[in-house]
Enzyme design. Structure first.
Site, PDB file in Angstrom:
ATOM      1  N   LYS A 277       0.846  -1.195   0.000  1.00 29.23           N
ATOM      2  CA  LYS A 277       0.000   0.000   0.000  1.00 29.23           C
ATOM      3  C   LYS A 277       0.878   1.240   0.000  1.00 29.23           C
ATOM      4  O   LYS A 277       2.047   1.185   0.396  1.00 29.23           O
ATOM      5  CB  LYS A 277      -0.857   0.013   1.284  1.00 29.23           C
ATOM      6  CG  LYS A 277      -1.981  -0.986   1.298  1.00 29.23           C
ATOM      7  CD  LYS A 277      -2.816  -0.834   2.571  1.00 29.23           C
ATOM      8  CE  LYS A 277      -3.921  -1.870   2.640  1.00 29.23           C
ATOM      9  NZ  LYS A 277      -4.935  -1.781   1.575  1.00 29.23           N
ATOM     10  N   ARG A 351      -9.836 -11.788   1.783  1.00 32.36           N
ATOM     11  CA  ARG A 351     -10.627 -12.858   1.160  1.00 32.36           C
ATOM     12  C   ARG A 351      -9.849 -14.173   1.153  1.00 32.36           C
ATOM     13  O   ARG A 351     -10.446 -15.246   1.158  1.00 32.36           O
ATOM     14  CB  ARG A 351     -11.052 -12.428  -0.247  1.00 32.36           C
ATOM     15  CG  ARG A 351      -9.920 -12.151  -1.193  1.00 32.36           C
ATOM     16  CD  ARG A 351     -10.348 -11.328  -2.395  1.00 32.36           C
ATOM     17  NE  ARG A 351     -10.539  -9.913  -2.070  1.00 32.36           N
ATOM     18  CZ  ARG A 351     -10.873  -8.970  -2.945  1.00 32.36           C
ATOM     19  NH1 ARG A 351     -11.063  -9.276  -4.212  1.00 32.36           N
ATOM     20  NH2 ARG A 351     -11.019  -7.726  -2.563  1.00 32.36           N
TER      21      ARG A 351
HETATM   22  N1  BES Z   1      -8.075  -3.968   4.275  1.00 32.90           N
HETATM   23  C1  BES Z   1      -8.203  -3.554   2.935  1.00 32.90           C
HETATM   24  C2  BES Z   1      -9.525  -2.840   2.636  1.00 32.90           C
HETATM   25  C3  BES Z   1      -9.662  -1.442   3.169  1.00 32.90           C
HETATM   26  C4  BES Z   1      -9.178  -0.355   2.466  1.00 32.90           C
HETATM   27  C5  BES Z   1     -10.324  -1.207   4.344  1.00 32.90           C
HETATM   28  C6  BES Z   1      -9.335   0.917   2.955  1.00 32.90           C
HETATM   29  C7  BES Z   1     -10.510   0.073   4.824  1.00 32.90           C
HETATM   30  C8  BES Z   1     -10.005   1.137   4.149  1.00 32.90           C
HETATM   31  C9  BES Z   1      -8.145  -4.774   2.015  1.00 32.90           C
HETATM   32  O1  BES Z   1      -7.330  -5.802   2.433  1.00 32.90           O
HETATM   33  C10 BES Z   1      -7.593  -4.308   0.709  1.00 32.90           C
HETATM   34  O2  BES Z   1      -6.458  -3.927   0.668  1.00 32.90           O
HETATM   35  N2  BES Z   1      -8.413  -4.337  -0.333  1.00 32.90           N
HETATM   36  C11 BES Z   1      -8.024  -3.910  -1.612  1.00 32.90           C
HETATM   37  C12 BES Z   1      -8.494  -4.943  -2.608  1.00 32.90           C
HETATM   38  C13 BES Z   1      -7.895  -4.785  -3.982  1.00 32.90           C
HETATM   39  C14 BES Z   1      -6.424  -5.095  -3.955  1.00 32.90           C
HETATM   40  C15 BES Z   1      -8.608  -5.734  -4.918  1.00 32.90           C
HETATM   41  C16 BES Z   1      -8.642  -2.550  -1.891  1.00 32.90           C
HETATM   42  O3  BES Z   1      -9.792  -2.315  -1.496  1.00 32.90           O
HETATM   43  O4  BES Z   1      -7.961  -1.713  -2.488  1.00 32.90           O
HETATM   44 MN    MN Z   2      -5.332  -5.544   1.841  1.00 31.67          MN
END
Ligand code: BES
Ligand code: MN
Ligand code: ZN
Length: 495
Positions: A277, A351
């Site tokens: 991230k 997931r």
């Molecule tokens: N934990 C995050 C989702 C999230 C993002 C929660 C911002 C709260 C605030 C999750 O693991 C994630 O990183 N999801 C990705 C999925 C993508 C890579 C398909 C996302 O939402 O960007």
């Molecule tokens: Mn994630």
């Protein structure tokens, strides 16, 4: 704050302030008339000024100067009777409790208005406690900047008779139990990742089980390897911290009952892994175990309230780190149930761990499974911090969840989990891939989970927007909200 119930006349009760709830369309209610008599008409004179109209979340303080034992009477506006509901009561209670604390009061008492419904009393208890929540564990100095440490220590509900006292006491206990479960969830979610690893989360679960009489099983890394939780292990392999799998079981006494399973995502920190991230706001990813927190909070309440349904609480816990042993995009892993997954993005890790958890859950032959996960940023784009996205395979279960959400005001909004979304998670080299085609990210996540939630009615709640960062509520603070605890408890109790 202690909440107690007492009988007696509010005019002779010793406390820092008497709160009198007032409806906008009943501004001369019985309680105000009683106060007016004791104050020799001064209440009426004040009301005649028109400063206080009974609007919701407005208050007026009167100094009693003798006529009443308490030195203050605080009028608390409730709005119009026709518009009053449990959520209004929560908002007003939260507002009033915070105001009393900020005034520096230590004790308050409220005579119960005659037409109060039971769910309003419980709502008031919950919201008063939840509104005063603060996470100060890591502050060495507990006072405010102005050097004051304000705390409202007691709330007394005044009732007319001993019979009434008994029934209101029961509601107070329920409200306190549910608030405490929500507070447990908030504390877990707010805890920084260096203070809450998967191992420590499992220890918290054991403590919940011990104090409430639930049974608790923890799988450590070796056990997970032996049992074939390969996807959970894959997510954790880039971290120095071991994963944990937590199972809490509540079985009611008596004959065979329905079984409900609650499954939580417990990523104690989500860096994104090799699909790292960006730095901005990454600290918030300490909350990425909020689904797990909601499950543990709800299980604590369920252990205490002992509803008539068997409940299994399941948490998959891991860090998601980019260590040299981490999974990489393109890697293929086999889930607990035997399906193969191509990991196209290591940041879609929630997931992955849920794939194993949902596979494991089938053996309980549950009549309903709800998973809670901070799964996608896309759900925030879609619903903001107002509602969780709800997606599932069973209309009856979805209806139950919507009803529980309505009652608790922990809102859900159903998104359409049509088969069309399956296309996006097809992989060229494995059974499924862990991201979609870049559109409808929340549904891609759910379409992926659906492949593993087989053999039982299932609903997935994407709580990425509601687990923290809510604004504008008087009983939900900044940071972790504890979302899901009240909803899950309601669902189980109404089952
Ligand atoms: N934990 C995050 C989702 C999230 C993002 C929660 C911002 C709260 C605030 C999750 O693991 C994630 O990183 N999801 C990705 C999925 C993508 C890579 C398909 C996302 O939402 O960007
Ligand atoms: Mn994630
Ligand atoms: Zn995550």
């Amino acid at each position: 704050m202690d909440i107690t119930v007492a009988t007696g006349d509010f005019r002779q009760f010793e406390t820092d302030a008497i709160l009198i709830p007032v409806l906008e369309d009943d501004i001369h209610n019985e309680l105000l008339l009683a106060a007016d008599a004791a104050l020799e008409g001064r209440m009426q004179s004040f009301l005649n000024l028109g400063d206080f109209k009974g609007k919701p979340k407005t208050t007026s303080v009167l100094y009693t100067d003798g006529g009443i034992t308490a030195p203050r009477v605080i009028l608390v506006g409730l709005g119009m009777y026709a518009e009053l509901n449990a959520e209004k009561v929560r908002q007003v209670s939260g507002h009033t409790a915070r105001m009393a604390r900020d005034m520096g009061l230590k004790s308050i008492a409220v005579p119960l208005p005659p037409e109060t419904q039971d769910d309003w009393t419980q709502a008031a208890v919950e919201a008063s406690l939840l509104s005063l929540y603060e996470f100060k564990q890591h502050k060495t100095q507990k006072e405010d900047d102005d050097g004051e440490s304000k705390s409202l220590d007691s709330l007394t509900i005044l009732v007319g008779s001993d019979i009434e006292k008994n029934s209101i006491e029961r509601l107070v206990t329920r409200g306190e139990t549910i608030a405490n479960g929500t507070i447990l969830a908030r504390n877990l979610s707010n805890q920084p990742s260096n203070h809450l690893t998967p191992t420590l989360l499992a220890e918290k679960a054991e403590k919940v089980a011990e104090t409430t009489g639930l049974s608790c099983t923890i799988f450590d890394k070796a056990t997970l390897e032996e049992k074939g939780f390969r996807t959970l292990l894959a997510v954790s392999q880039g971290s120095a911290e071991e994963p944990r799998f937590i199972i809490l079981e509540y079985t009611p006494e008596g004959d065979a009952q329905d079984t409900v399973a609650l499954v939580g995502k417990g990523i104690t920190f989500d860096t994104g892994g090799i699909s790292l991230k960006s730095g901005k706001g990454m600290d918030e990813m300490k909350h990425d175990m909020s689904g797990a927190a909601a499950v543990l909070g709800a299980m604590q309440v369920i252990g205490n309230l002992k509803p008539d349904v068997r409940v299994i609480g399941i948490v998959a816990a891991s860090e998601n780190m980019p260590g040299s042993t981490a999974i990489k995009p393109g890697d293929v892993v086999t889930s607990y149930g035997g399906k193969t997954i191509e990991i196209m993005n290591t940041d879609a890790e929630g997931r992955l761990i849920l794939a194993d958890a949902l596979g494991w859950t089938a053996q309980y032959e549950p009549n309903g499974v709800v998973d809670l996960a901070t799964l996608t940023g896309a759900v925030i784009t879609c619903l903001g911090h107002i509602a969780a996205g709800a997606m599932g395979t069973d209309d009856a279960l979805m209806e139950r969840i919507k009803k529980a959400a309505e009652k608790t005001h922990e809102r859900v909004w159903e998104l359409p989990l049509w088969d069309d979304y399956d296309e996006g998670v097809k992989s060229k080299v494995a059974d499924v891939q862990n991201i979609g085609d870049g559109t409808a990210g929340t549904l891609a996540g759910a379409a992926f989970l659906k492949k593993f939630a087989e053999g039982y009615p299932w609903v997935h709640l994407d709580i990425a927007g509601t687990a923290w960062g809510m604004k504008g509520s008087t009983y939900i603070p900044e940071g972790a909200t504890g979302y899901g605890v009240r909803l899950l408890v309601q669902l189980v109790e109404d089952w």
